[in-house]
Scaffold this motif. Structure first.
Motif: not given
Length: 282
Positions: A202-213, A219-226, A246-253
């Protein structure tokens, strides 16, 4: 008449890379297997039509799929492979009315084309990213090669080594991700293939993170920066994206978004649409 696509040089339109059930012969409902689970109410073998599939190739319980335990059907998307196999690869020939061997060939080819179309979806996005400009020529070649393979005959598709082709393209997609995320602020977290099932983010700073796979089931991603995070292949089933960005998140389908939970406050890239069931809180 078979559509000629092998010489295409421009990326396919986004609409071509989403399922058009009205132009398909219900291939996903017949070719693919189900396993009784939280996603499907029944077991179904590959090549066996779902009992809910009508003779006109429409779903008999489409309006109540979630209520009847078929959430997996509402999440799935073929990336446009269904209409291609139905109308192009097999020239509009219905598997129900043709010889049994033709139905088997259609069912075998459909998952192959689906994988290629998913790859087309990623490559089509990659060539639009300004930060990946140094790779655009290579990406366009990979896109053209993938389109050429997807336009193959049933025999060519059946013999295709899809994993090898995906691996070659993935090298370019990885480099694309690195170039784009290099511009992200702060330290870019590496959570590639991480087991984050049920994680409290919740509220995690994951901007620009590599979350491939990454495994982000429930998961609780409420308010997270993705923003700008690479989400290719991330499992977002039942992840809570309420008020996440999730603005600008890469390869989100679309299937990933459909599988998650969210709401009006969830920020999404233009490449996906807000699922209808989010408004109902499902």
């Amino acid at each position: 008449m078979r559509e000629h696509t092998a010489d295409r040089t421009e990326p396919p339109a986004r609409a071509e890379l989403r399922g058009d059930c009205g132009s398909c012969f219900g291939l996903c409902c017949a070719a693919l297997p189900f396993a009784r689970s939280a996603d499907f109410a029944i077991d179904k073998d590959a090549g066996t039509p779902c009992p809910n599939l009508r003779t006109d190739h429409r779903c008999g319980i489409h309006a109540t799929l979630r209520d009847r335990g078929f959430t997996g059907c509402t999440v799935y998307d073929c990336f446009g492979a269904g209409q291609r196999v139905s109308q192009v690869t097999f020239g509009g020939q219905d598997w129900r009315t043709g010889p049994p061997e033709q139905a088997r060939r259609m069912f075998d080819v459909f998952p192959v084309v689906r994988q290629l179309h998913e790859l087309l979806r990623y490559l089509t996005e990659a060539v639009t990213l300004p930060a990946a400009r140094p790779l655009h020529a290579d990406l366009r070649r990979a896109l053209a090669d993938t389109e050429r393979l997807a336009a193959g005959t049933p025999e060519e598709l059946a013999a295709l080594d899809v994993p090898a082709h995906r691996q070659r393209a993935n090298v370019l997609l990885l480099r694309t991700s690195e170039l784009v995320r290099a511009g992200a602020r702060g330290r870019r977290k590496n959570r590639r293939n991480a087991d984050l099932m049920g994680a409290r983010l919740r509220g995690a700073d994951l901007a620009g993170a590599d979350l491939r796979g990454a495994l982000l089931i429930a998961a609780d991603l409420t308010g997270a920066d993705l923003r700008g995070a690479d989400l290719i292949g991330a499992d977002l089933r039942d992840a809570d994206l309420t008020d996440a960005d999730l603005t600008g998140a890469l390869f989100l389908t679309q299937p990933q978004v459909n599988a998650a939970r969210g709401g009006e406050g969830t920020g999404l890239p233009d490449s996906v649409t807000r699922p209808v069931h989010w408004a109902a809180g499902l």
